[in-house]
Design an enzyme around this catalytic site. Structure first.
Site, PDB file in Angstrom:
ATOM      1  N   GLY A  12       0.822  -1.212   0.000  1.00 49.91           N
ATOM      2  CA  GLY A  12       0.000   0.000   0.000  1.00 49.91           C
ATOM      3  C   GLY A  12       0.852   1.256   0.000  1.00 49.91           C
ATOM      4  N   ASP A  13       0.191   2.386  -0.230  1.00 53.60           N
ATOM      5  CA  ASP A  13       0.849   3.705  -0.227  1.00 53.60           C
ATOM      6  C   ASP A  13       1.931   3.825  -1.285  1.00 53.60           C
ATOM      7  OD1 ASP A  13      -0.770   4.379   1.939  1.00 53.60           O
ATOM      8  OD2 ASP A  13       0.709   3.642   3.384  1.00 53.60           O
ATOM      9  N   LYS A  16      -0.576   5.296  -5.676  1.00 52.93           N
ATOM     10  CA  LYS A  16      -1.660   4.994  -6.619  1.00 52.93           C
ATOM     11  C   LYS A  16      -2.489   6.249  -6.914  1.00 52.93           C
ATOM     12  CE  LYS A  16      -3.134   1.942  -3.664  1.00 52.93           C
ATOM     13  NZ  LYS A  16      -2.039   1.940  -2.682  1.00 52.93           N
ATOM     14  N   ALA A  39      -8.053   3.296   3.074  1.00 50.65           N
ATOM     15  CA  ALA A  39      -7.178   3.869   2.056  1.00 50.65           C
ATOM     16  C   ALA A  39      -6.958   5.347   2.323  1.00 50.65           C
ATOM     17  CB  ALA A  39      -7.800   3.681   0.672  1.00 50.65           C
ATOM     18  N   GLY A  40      -5.802   5.821   1.928  1.00 53.75           N
ATOM     19  CA  GLY A  40      -5.527   7.260   1.953  1.00 53.75           C
ATOM     20  C   GLY A  40      -4.730   7.569   0.705  1.00 53.75           C
ATOM     21  N   HIS A  41      -5.360   8.184  -0.269  1.00 54.37           N
ATOM     22  CA  HIS A  41      -4.709   8.440  -1.556  1.00 54.37           C
ATOM     23  C   HIS A  41      -4.429   9.932  -1.690  1.00 54.37           C
ATOM     24  CE1 HIS A  41      -6.420   4.464  -3.379  1.00 54.37           C
ATOM     25  NE2 HIS A  41      -5.701   4.286  -2.294  1.00 54.37           N
ATOM     26  N   GLN A 223      -4.974  -0.197  -1.144  1.00 54.03           N
ATOM     27  CA  GLN A 223      -4.041  -1.136  -0.500  1.00 54.03           C
ATOM     28  C   GLN A 223      -3.034  -1.681  -1.536  1.00 54.03           C
ATOM     29  OE1 GLN A 223      -7.711  -1.764   0.429  1.00 54.03           O
ATOM     30  NE2 GLN A 223      -7.120  -0.049   1.689  1.00 54.03           N
ATOM     31  N   THR A 298      -1.052   8.338   5.536  1.00 57.28           N
ATOM     32  CA  THR A 298      -1.922   9.395   5.032  1.00 57.28           C
ATOM     33  C   THR A 298      -3.158   9.537   5.919  1.00 57.28           C
ATOM     34  OG1 THR A 298      -1.185   8.796   2.832  1.00 57.28           O
ATOM     35  CG2 THR A 298      -3.144  10.143   2.935  1.00 57.28           C
ATOM     36  N   GLY A 414       8.005  12.960  -8.398  1.00 58.03           N
ATOM     37  CA  GLY A 414       7.449  14.068  -7.625  1.00 58.03           C
ATOM     38  C   GLY A 414       5.960  13.841  -7.438  1.00 58.03           C
TER      39      GLY A 414
HETATM   40  P1  GDP Z   1      -1.465   5.652  -2.256  1.00 60.80           P
HETATM   41  O1  GDP Z   1      -2.199   5.202  -1.042  1.00 60.80           O
HETATM   42  O2  GDP Z   1      -0.903   4.525  -3.034  1.00 60.80           O
HETATM   43  O3  GDP Z   1      -2.276   6.580  -3.119  1.00 60.80           O
HETATM   44  O4  GDP Z   1      -0.213   6.488  -1.728  1.00 60.80           O
HETATM   45  P2  GDP Z   1      -0.220   7.605  -0.568  1.00 60.80           P
HETATM   46  O5  GDP Z   1      -0.858   8.820  -1.087  1.00 60.80           O
HETATM   47  O6  GDP Z   1      -0.731   7.047   0.710  1.00 60.80           O
HETATM   48  O7  GDP Z   1       1.329   7.789  -0.340  1.00 60.80           O
HETATM   49  C1  GDP Z   1       2.173   8.145  -1.388  1.00 60.80           C
HETATM   50  C2  GDP Z   1       2.853   9.485  -1.055  1.00 60.80           C
HETATM   51  O8  GDP Z   1       3.883   9.720  -2.002  1.00 60.80           O
HETATM   52  C3  GDP Z   1       1.926  10.689  -1.170  1.00 60.80           C
HETATM   53  O9  GDP Z   1       2.325  11.667  -0.241  1.00 60.80           O
HETATM   54  C4  GDP Z   1       2.182  11.175  -2.604  1.00 60.80           C
HETATM   55  O10 GDP Z   1       1.873  12.546  -2.789  1.00 60.80           O
HETATM   56  C5  GDP Z   1       3.643  10.930  -2.690  1.00 60.80           C
HETATM   57  N1  GDP Z   1       4.179  10.695  -4.028  1.00 60.80           N
HETATM   58  C6  GDP Z   1       3.632   9.980  -5.051  1.00 60.80           C
HETATM   59  N2  GDP Z   1       4.504   9.887  -6.062  1.00 60.80           N
HETATM   60  C7  GDP Z   1       5.617  10.552  -5.675  1.00 60.80           C
HETATM   61  C8  GDP Z   1       6.899  10.760  -6.267  1.00 60.80           C
HETATM   62  O11 GDP Z   1       7.198  10.294  -7.362  1.00 60.80           O
HETATM   63  N3  GDP Z   1       7.802  11.480  -5.540  1.00 60.80           N
HETATM   64  C9  GDP Z   1       7.531  11.978  -4.305  1.00 60.80           C
HETATM   65  N4  GDP Z   1       8.481  12.651  -3.678  1.00 60.80           N
HETATM   66  N5  GDP Z   1       6.345  11.775  -3.720  1.00 60.80           N
HETATM   67  C10 GDP Z   1       5.408  11.066  -4.379  1.00 60.80           C
HETATM   68  P1  IMO Z   2      -3.760   2.663   0.543  1.00 63.29           P
HETATM   69  O1  IMO Z   2      -4.928   2.483  -0.378  1.00 63.29           O
HETATM   70  C1  IMO Z   2      -1.147   1.028   3.631  1.00 63.29           C
HETATM   71  C2  IMO Z   2      -2.942  -1.940   6.335  1.00 63.29           C
HETATM   72  C3  IMO Z   2      -3.104  -1.516   7.791  1.00 63.29           C
HETATM   73  C4  IMO Z   2      -2.944  -2.865   8.463  1.00 63.29           C
HETATM   74  C5  IMO Z   2      -3.657  -3.816   7.490  1.00 63.29           C
HETATM   75  C6  IMO Z   2      -5.088  -4.147   7.872  1.00 63.29           C
HETATM   76  O2  IMO Z   2      -3.607   4.046   1.047  1.00 63.29           O
HETATM   77  O3  IMO Z   2      -2.534   2.099  -0.066  1.00 63.29           O
HETATM   78  P2  IMO Z   2      -7.327  -2.757   7.680  1.00 63.29           P
HETATM   79  O4  IMO Z   2      -7.747  -1.472   8.346  1.00 63.29           O
HETATM   80  O5  IMO Z   2      -7.377  -2.713   6.197  1.00 63.29           O
HETATM   81  O6  IMO Z   2      -8.051  -3.948   8.223  1.00 63.29           O
HETATM   82  O7  IMO Z   2      -5.799  -2.955   8.135  1.00 63.29           O
HETATM   83  O8  IMO Z   2      -3.628  -3.174   6.235  1.00 63.29           O
HETATM   84  N1  IMO Z   2      -3.548  -1.009   5.344  1.00 63.29           N
HETATM   85  C7  IMO Z   2      -2.846  -0.162   4.589  1.00 63.29           C
HETATM   86  N2  IMO Z   2      -1.529   0.124   4.557  1.00 63.29           N
HETATM   87  N3  IMO Z   2      -1.992   1.630   2.761  1.00 63.29           N
HETATM   88  C8  IMO Z   2      -3.297   1.334   2.762  1.00 63.29           C
HETATM   89  O9  IMO Z   2      -4.161   1.790   1.838  1.00 63.29           O
HETATM   90  C9  IMO Z   2      -3.793   0.436   3.731  1.00 63.29           C
HETATM   91  N4  IMO Z   2      -5.020  -0.049   4.022  1.00 63.29           N
HETATM   92  C10 IMO Z   2      -4.853  -0.939   5.003  1.00 63.29           C
HETATM   93  O10 IMO Z   2      -2.106  -0.624   8.182  1.00 63.29           O
HETATM   94  O11 IMO Z   2      -1.597  -3.215   8.502  1.00 63.29           O
HETATM   95 MG    MG Z   3      -2.178   5.520   1.030  1.00 58.90          MG
END
Ligand code: GDP
Ligand code: IMO
Ligand code: MG
Length: 427
Positions: A12-13, A16, A39-41, A223, A298, A414
């Site tokens: 995750g994170d 996406k 999720a936190g996007h 995730q 996030t 970025g």
């Molecule tokens: P997601 O859950 O997959 O959408 O990812 P998150 O948003 O939780 O975490 C990704 C973090 O990386 C966020 O703060 C984005 O703004 C940041 N991000 C995404 N792509 C890039 C990149 O290429 N470079 C940098 N420095 N940050 C990025």
């Molecule tokens: P995005 O979409 C990162 C992790 C939690 C925990 C496990 C189970 O932002 O990538 P849950 O609440 O789903 O039952 O927790 O999954 N987890 C994530 N880790 N990014 C996420 O979403 C996640 N969604 C759940 O931290 O380990």
């Molecule tokens: Mg996230």
């Protein structure tokens, strides 16, 4: 008829949200298909910085319809707040649709999950405590309440009465906690029904018609595959499938309609919550990556565990998803590091293996076998063409391609849409 799935390929994170926001320019429909507000996007675009939990990251484009698919679990209170916040910031959310088959997160899911995690003590999963697991458990136990049930308040009353009777027994008799009030929940969910009824429909049918009209559809993963209940580090996983197969199921799109599966990886690796992570760096380098990249959750703000790119895990996630190409994000985070490592195998019980074990008991014993590459120690953020990247950065990407066995189509350097190198378009 492009139907593109954007799939989290690690824990995750992976970024996406950024990739989906960027690709949404060409999409007519953007569909969340799994997870919920766990999720936190993060999306950074000309409208500002947003942290979306339930709303698809395509919401910023006027021509795009955003769909919350049947595979999502929806907490209507979170959706209310998220949509109000977006509206307050000038974002038009009138093209949001919610599947009538999507399950609802109920207050008892959140309370019960908190009690379960507390009871597990040191063995807790470290969930986001949003009620995700209990909501999916009710779905398969056939006791869940669905968005479509909001369209008939008598149906809602009946389903809630049956479910709550059982949940209150669990709360009071197993955990010694207080029972929840039927009237409070029913009144609250009737208010959600009044607000969301116009958006609730058979979204699978809407998408089938769009595909028949040759309109581009983007499926937004939540995730990552290593959190998948089947292929992830069970039991330290989430409760719905973040995979390409999960995308078809959770959006209600037939598998043969998928035209491209894009696997999103960070250029390194992070994890939040408990469970094994073989390449985790509990040292200065791990801390440096966390601070450099601001690797904090996030949604929860929890520090993310950081480590080197794990090609053993990556080969698994590429195989089970059938990635057509990869997006490598956050390459810029590695700009300053003098030396980079990629994990190519695991040493366990005196043997080197190159497959990702199913058992977490085995995984915790796995010592990563590393290949070292020199860092480029140059800024990459302004690069827009692959050949303009420092040669050592190009070599790093090429090595990832070789090890994962899949071409890299997108390199993100970025947070913003334009901070991306596109080698091959997916639409
Ligand atoms: P997601 O859950 O997959 O959408 O990812 P998150 O948003 O939780 O975490 C990704 C973090 O990386 C966020 O703060 C984005 O703004 C940041 N991000 C995404 N792509 C890039 C990149 O290429 N470079 C940098 N420095 N940050 C990025
Ligand atoms: P995005 O979409 C990162 C992790 C939690 C925990 C496990 C189970 O932002 O990538 P849950 O609440 O789903 O039952 O927790 O999954 N987890 C994530 N880790 N990014 C996420 O979403 C996640 N969604 C759940 O931290 O380990
Ligand atoms: Mg996230």
């Amino acid at each position: 008829m492009p139907v593109v799935a954007v799939i989290g390929a690690q824990w995750g994170d992976e970024g996406k949200g950024k990739i989906v926001d960027m690709l949404s320019e060409k999409a007519k429909y953007v569909v969340r298909f799994s997870g919920g507000d766990n999720a936190g996007h993060t999306v950074v675009n000309p409208h500002g910085e947003f942290k979306l939990r339930l709303t698809p990251s395509g919401i910023f484009y006027k021509e795009t319809t955003s769909v919350i698919g049947n595979g999502v679990v929806v907490n209507p209170a979170v959706l209310n707040k998220e949509i109000d916040d977006l509206n307050a910031r000038g974002i038009d959310t009138s093209r949001l649709l919610i599947s009538d088959r999507a399950h609802l997160i109920m207050p008892y899911h959140i309370v019960i999950e908190g009690l379960e995690e507390e009871a597990l003590g040191g063995k807790a999963i470290g969930t986001t405590r949003k009620g995700i697991g209990p909501a999916y458990a009710d779905k398969v136990a056939r006791t869940g309440i669905r968005a479509g049930d909001l369209l008939d308040k008598e149906v809602l009353r009946e389903r809630l009465a049956t479910a709550l009777e059982n949940k209150n027994k669990i709360l009071t008799k197993i955990y010694g906690a207080d029972a929840l009030s039927f009237d409070d929940i029913y009144t609250q969910y009737c208010q959600y029904a009044d607000r969301w009824a116009p958006c609730i429909c058979d979204t699978s049918a809407v998408l089938a018609e769009a595909i028949a009209r040759n309109e581009p559809v983007l499926l937004e993963g939540a995730q990552g595959t290593l959190l998948d209940p089947d292929y992830g580090t069970y039991p330290y996983t989430t409760s719905s499938s973040p995979m390409a197969a999960g995308a078809c199921l959770g959006a209600g799109i037939a598998p043969n309609k998928l035209t491209h599966t894009l696997g999103v990886f960070k250029a390194y690796q992070t994890r939040v919550g408990a469970g094994p992570m073989p390449t985790e760096l509990n040292d200065e380098t791990g801390n440096a990556i966390r601070e450099l990249a601001q690797e904090y959750g996030t949604v929860s703000g929890r520090p993310r565990r950081c480590g080197w790119f794990d090609a053993v895990a990556a080969r698994l996630t590429a195989r089970v998803n059938g990635f057509n190409s990869l997006a490598i994000t956050r390459l810029d985070v590695l700009d300053k590091l003098p030396r980079l490592r990629i994990c190519t195998g695991y040493k366990v019980d005196g043997q080197v293996i190159d497959n990702f074990p199913a058992s977490t008991t085995t995984l915790v014993k796995c010592q990563p076998v590393y290949e070292d590459l020199p860092g480029w120690q140059k800024t990459t953020g302004k690069t827009r063409v692959f050949n303009d990247l420092p040669v050592k950065a190009q070599k790093y990407i090429k090595r990832l391609e070789e090890l994962v066995g899949c071409p890299v189509s997108h390199i993100s350097i970025g947070q913003r849409r334009e901070e991306t190198i596109v080698r091959k378009s997916v639409f």
